[in-house]
Scaffold this motif. Structure first.
Motif, PDB file in Angstrom:
ATOM      1  N   PRO A  29      41.306  80.808  91.209  1.00  0.00           N
ATOM      2  CA  PRO A  29      41.885  82.469  91.191  1.00  0.00           C
ATOM      3  C   PRO A  29      42.928  82.558  90.071  1.00  0.00           C
ATOM      4  CG  PRO A  29      43.046  80.978  93.002  1.00  0.00           C
ATOM      5  CD  PRO A  29      42.089  80.096  92.410  1.00  0.00           C
ATOM      6  N   LEU A  30      42.654  83.865  89.790  1.00  0.00           N
ATOM      7  CA  LEU A  30      43.532  84.527  88.536  1.00  0.00           C
ATOM      8  C   LEU A  30      43.627  85.856  89.022  1.00  0.00           C
ATOM      9  CD1 LEU A  30      45.174  83.479  86.006  1.00  0.00           C
ATOM     10  CD2 LEU A  30      43.371  84.384  84.632  1.00  0.00           C
ATOM     11  N   ASP A  31      44.829  86.488  88.901  1.00  0.00           N
ATOM     12  CA  ASP A  31      45.073  87.781  88.808  1.00  0.00           C
ATOM     13  C   ASP A  31      44.298  88.590  87.858  1.00  0.00           C
ATOM     14  OD1 ASP A  31      46.345  87.628  91.353  1.00  0.00           O
ATOM     15  OD2 ASP A  31      48.592  87.743  90.348  1.00  0.00           O
ATOM     16  N   ALA A  32      44.103  89.808  88.054  1.00  0.00           N
ATOM     17  CA  ALA A  32      43.594  90.559  86.896  1.00  0.00           C
ATOM     18  C   ALA A  32      44.061  90.774  85.593  1.00  0.00           C
ATOM     19  CB  ALA A  32      42.871  92.027  87.746  1.00  0.00           C
ATOM     20  N   ARG A  33      45.324  90.981  85.724  1.00  0.00           N
ATOM     21  CA  ARG A  33      46.266  90.850  84.522  1.00  0.00           C
ATOM     22  C   ARG A  33      47.212  89.677  84.270  1.00  0.00           C
ATOM     23  NH1 ARG A  33      46.705  95.908  82.174  1.00  0.00           N
ATOM     24  NH2 ARG A  33      45.585  97.524  83.309  1.00  0.00           N
ATOM     25  N   GLY A  34      46.400  88.446  84.999  1.00  0.00           N
ATOM     26  CA  GLY A  34      47.143  87.229  84.622  1.00  0.00           C
ATOM     27  C   GLY A  34      46.808  86.707  83.224  1.00  0.00           C
ATOM     28  N   ARG A  35      47.323  85.295  83.109  1.00  0.00           N
ATOM     29  CA  ARG A  35      47.416  84.790  82.025  1.00  0.00           C
ATOM     30  C   ARG A  35      46.627  83.607  81.797  1.00  0.00           C
ATOM     31  NH1 ARG A  35      52.238  83.010  77.622  1.00  0.00           N
ATOM     32  NH2 ARG A  35      51.080  81.049  76.807  1.00  0.00           N
ATOM     33  N   ILE A  36      45.724  83.286  80.671  1.00  0.00           N
ATOM     34  CA  ILE A  36      45.073  81.789  80.917  1.00  0.00           C
ATOM     35  C   ILE A  36      45.125  81.020  79.458  1.00  0.00           C
ATOM     36  CG2 ILE A  36      42.739  83.033  80.430  1.00  0.00           C
ATOM     37  CD1 ILE A  36      41.472  80.712  81.957  1.00  0.00           C
ATOM     38  N   ASP A  37      45.518  79.842  79.468  1.00  0.00           N
ATOM     39  CA  ASP A  37      45.543  79.191  78.209  1.00  0.00           C
ATOM     40  C   ASP A  37      44.649  78.191  78.180  1.00  0.00           C
ATOM     41  OD1 ASP A  37      47.981  80.590  77.993  1.00  0.00           O
ATOM     42  OD2 ASP A  37      49.384  79.086  78.031  1.00  0.00           O
ATOM     43  N   ILE A  38      43.868  78.152  76.804  1.00  0.00           N
ATOM     44  CA  ILE A  38      42.777  77.300  76.775  1.00  0.00           C
ATOM     45  C   ILE A  38      42.730  76.411  75.830  1.00  0.00           C
ATOM     46  CG2 ILE A  38      40.283  77.272  76.638  1.00  0.00           C
ATOM     47  CD1 ILE A  38      40.187  79.994  77.725  1.00  0.00           C
ATOM     48  N   GLY A  39      42.741  75.125  75.947  1.00  0.00           N
ATOM     49  CA  GLY A  39      42.720  74.240  74.718  1.00  0.00           C
ATOM     50  C   GLY A  39      41.581  72.919  74.652  1.00  0.00           C
ATOM     51  N   ASN A  40      40.997  73.026  73.443  1.00  0.00           N
ATOM     52  CA  ASN A  40      39.952  72.073  73.279  1.00  0.00           C
ATOM     53  C   ASN A  40      40.096  71.539  71.751  1.00  0.00           C
ATOM     54  OD1 ASN A  40      37.764  70.439  73.448  1.00  0.00           O
ATOM     55  ND2 ASN A  40      36.281  72.181  73.474  1.00  0.00           N
ATOM     56  N   ALA A  76      42.611  90.096  81.838  1.00  0.00           N
ATOM     57  CA  ALA A  76      43.599  89.039  81.563  1.00  0.00           C
ATOM     58  C   ALA A  76      44.133  88.500  80.105  1.00  0.00           C
ATOM     59  CB  ALA A  76      43.146  87.377  81.937  1.00  0.00           C
ATOM     60  N   ASP A  77      45.307  88.168  79.948  1.00  0.00           N
ATOM     61  CA  ASP A  77      45.481  87.573  78.670  1.00  0.00           C
ATOM     62  C   ASP A  77      45.308  86.059  78.329  1.00  0.00           C
ATOM     63  OD1 ASP A  77      47.088  90.037  78.267  1.00  0.00           O
ATOM     64  OD2 ASP A  77      49.115  89.145  78.749  1.00  0.00           O
ATOM     65  N   LEU A  78      45.054  86.098  76.987  1.00  0.00           N
ATOM     66  CA  LEU A  78      44.339  84.818  76.687  1.00  0.00           C
ATOM     67  C   LEU A  78      44.916  84.229  75.706  1.00  0.00           C
ATOM     68  CD1 LEU A  78      40.527  85.796  76.381  1.00  0.00           C
ATOM     69  CD2 LEU A  78      41.591  84.105  78.000  1.00  0.00           C
ATOM     70  N   LYS A  79      45.060  83.058  75.593  1.00  0.00           N
ATOM     71  CA  LYS A  79      45.751  82.038  74.423  1.00  0.00           C
ATOM     72  C   LYS A  79      44.924  80.841  74.111  1.00  0.00           C
ATOM     73  CE  LYS A  79      49.770  79.467  72.757  1.00  0.00           C
ATOM     74  NZ  LYS A  79      51.151  79.080  73.164  1.00  0.00           N
ATOM     75  N   ILE A  80      44.253  80.819  73.034  1.00  0.00           N
ATOM     76  CA  ILE A  80      43.139  79.678  72.841  1.00  0.00           C
ATOM     77  C   ILE A  80      43.557  78.642  71.619  1.00  0.00           C
ATOM     78  CG2 ILE A  80      40.902  79.105  72.306  1.00  0.00           C
ATOM     79  CD1 ILE A  80      40.028  81.980  73.458  1.00  0.00           C
ATOM     80  N   GLU A  81      43.779  77.645  71.806  1.00  0.00           N
ATOM     81  CA  GLU A  81      43.948  76.755  70.851  1.00  0.00           C
ATOM     82  C   GLU A  81      42.834  75.651  70.624  1.00  0.00           C
ATOM     83  OE1 GLU A  81      47.799  74.862  71.208  1.00  0.00           O
ATOM     84  OE2 GLU A  81      48.923  76.571  71.110  1.00  0.00           O
ATOM     85  N   SER A  82      42.550  75.456  69.171  1.00  0.00           N
ATOM     86  CA  SER A  82      41.295  74.632  69.096  1.00  0.00           C
ATOM     87  C   SER A  82      41.567  73.875  67.494  1.00  0.00           C
ATOM     88  CB  SER A  82      39.912  75.353  68.871  1.00  0.00           C
ATOM     89  OG  SER A  82      39.025  74.762  68.180  1.00  0.00           O
ATOM     90  N   VAL A  83      41.118  72.611  67.492  1.00  0.00           N
ATOM     91  CA  VAL A  83      40.993  71.815  66.235  1.00  0.00           C
ATOM     92  C   VAL A  83      39.656  72.278  65.404  1.00  0.00           C
ATOM     93  CG1 VAL A  83      41.460  69.756  65.247  1.00  0.00           C
ATOM     94  CG2 VAL A  83      42.545  70.444  67.172  1.00  0.00           C
ATOM     95  N   SER A  84      38.761  71.495  65.597  1.00  0.00           N
ATOM     96  CA  SER A  84      37.472  71.570  65.320  1.00  0.00           C
ATOM     97  C   SER A  84      36.500  72.454  66.076  1.00  0.00           C
ATOM     98  CB  SER A  84      36.954  70.368  64.756  1.00  0.00           C
ATOM     99  OG  SER A  84      36.635  69.607  65.893  1.00  0.00           O
ATOM    100  N   ALA A  85      36.726  72.731  67.651  1.00  0.00           N
ATOM    101  CA  ALA A  85      35.944  73.498  68.166  1.00  0.00           C
ATOM    102  C   ALA A  85      35.677  75.072  68.091  1.00  0.00           C
ATOM    103  CB  ALA A  85      36.436  73.450  69.750  1.00  0.00           C
ATOM    104  N   ASN A  86      34.514  75.412  67.772  1.00  0.00           N
ATOM    105  CA  ASN A  86      34.039  76.757  67.538  1.00  0.00           C
ATOM    106  C   ASN A  86      34.778  77.656  68.826  1.00  0.00           C
ATOM    107  OD1 ASN A  86      32.959  76.239  65.182  1.00  0.00           O
ATOM    108  ND2 ASN A  86      30.894  75.724  65.896  1.00  0.00           N
TER     109      ASN A  86
END
Length: 299
Positions: free
Chosen positions: A31-42, A109-119
């Motif tokens: 579950p995530l609120d409509a205006r929550g935040r999600i951080d993604i790393g790969n 939702a707010d997004l923060k995405i971090e990647s090294v060589s992932a597209n």
């Protein structure tokens, strides 16, 4: 005989087991609120984010071989999704296989995405803030965040944004930015090219800087708006509508200068410049190049 038979079966079974391990499926929902935040790393592989109208995050895809696990932490306000690698430094990461992740997230939702060589591929979100940091992976975005901050080292950036505030930085990758952009744009690269196409809006402030890449901008300018383009050895081209209103000037040390309706002045010694007014001159436009050419073109 029976030992040979079982040994002959064991190899295919081991190969099937290894293949299954190498392609560990991902199927998680949180579950995530409509205006929550999600951080993604790969680190390597692919991160794809799609918007939907549900108050939850669905994560699917496959974990790469050698990956320790997929970490999912947090609550309805802030969720963290990260591909975790075995301890032991970058060597273990290099030996691991690519992880493919598809995330369906709440549209706002707010997004923060971090990647090294992932597209990285993001579509449909209308976040307050969209932040992407990538090293060598390419970044493609089609979205409408209020504010977008996108940094890359060597990957190319293909961005279609309807946003009021955009900050894009790159070292050697090319960047293409287009969309309904009506606020502030800051674009910077070292050796990559910059292409900006503002559609159906008048920009308030635009700054684009490059060392050896070219800059090509097409936009309209809001009243009292400002445009600054700078390059060392790359070429600058600014295309504006004929009804633009601004004080405009250009300067180059050894490159060619052009501007619609303007006679360029040659200095005594190296360098040339021009200064002119379009319309009532409410805005401000400046082009500065060292060895590259610079042009203002009214269309």
């Amino acid at each position: 005989m029976s030992h040979i038979f079982f040994r002959s079966l064991s190899l295919p079974l081991l190969l099937l087991a290894a293949a299954a391990f190498a392609q560990t499926p991902i199927d998680e929902t949180r579950p995530l609120d409509a205006r929550g935040r999600i951080d993604i790393g790969n680190v390597k592989g692919r991160i794809e984010v799609r918007a939907w109208d549900r108050d939850e995050v669905k994560i699917s895809g496959t974990l790469g071989e050698g990956v320790e696990k997929l970490v999912i932490e947090g609550n309805r306000q802030h969720l963290v999704v990260e591909v975790r690698y075995p301890k032991g430094g970058w060597g273990n990461r290099d030996k691991s296989g690519p992880t493919e992740m598809l995330l369906n997230v709440p549209r706002r939702a707010d997004l923060k995405i971090e990647s090294v060589s992932a597209n990285v591929h993001v579509t449909g979100v209308a976040s307050s803030v969209l932040s992407i940091n990538a090293v060598s992976g390419d970044v493609m975005v089609a979205a409408a965040p209020a504010k977008a901050s996108i940094d890359a080292v060597s990957g190319d950036l293909a961005l279609t944004l309807n946003s009021g505030d955009v900050d894009v930085q790159s070292v050697s990758g090319d960047m293409v930015l287009r969309g309904r952009l009506n606020g502030d744009i800051d674009a910077e690269t070292v050796s990559g090219n910059i292409e900006i196409d503002v559609v159906g809006e008048r920009i308030r402030e635009l700054k684009a800087n490059t060392v050896s890449g070219d800059v090509n901008v097409r936009t309209a300018l809001a009243p009292k708006g400002e445009i600054k383009l700078e390059s060392v050895s790359g070429d600058l081209l600014l295309r504006l509508p004929k009804d633009v209103s601004a004080q405009a000037r250009g300067e180059s040390f050894s490159g060619d200068l052009k501007a619609t309706g303007v006679t360029v002045e040659k200095r005594q010694g190296p360098g040339s410049s021009f200064s002119t007014r379009y319309g009532d001159g409410s805005g401000d436009i400046g082009l500065q190049a060292f060895s590259g050419s610079a042009e203002i073109r009214l269309e």
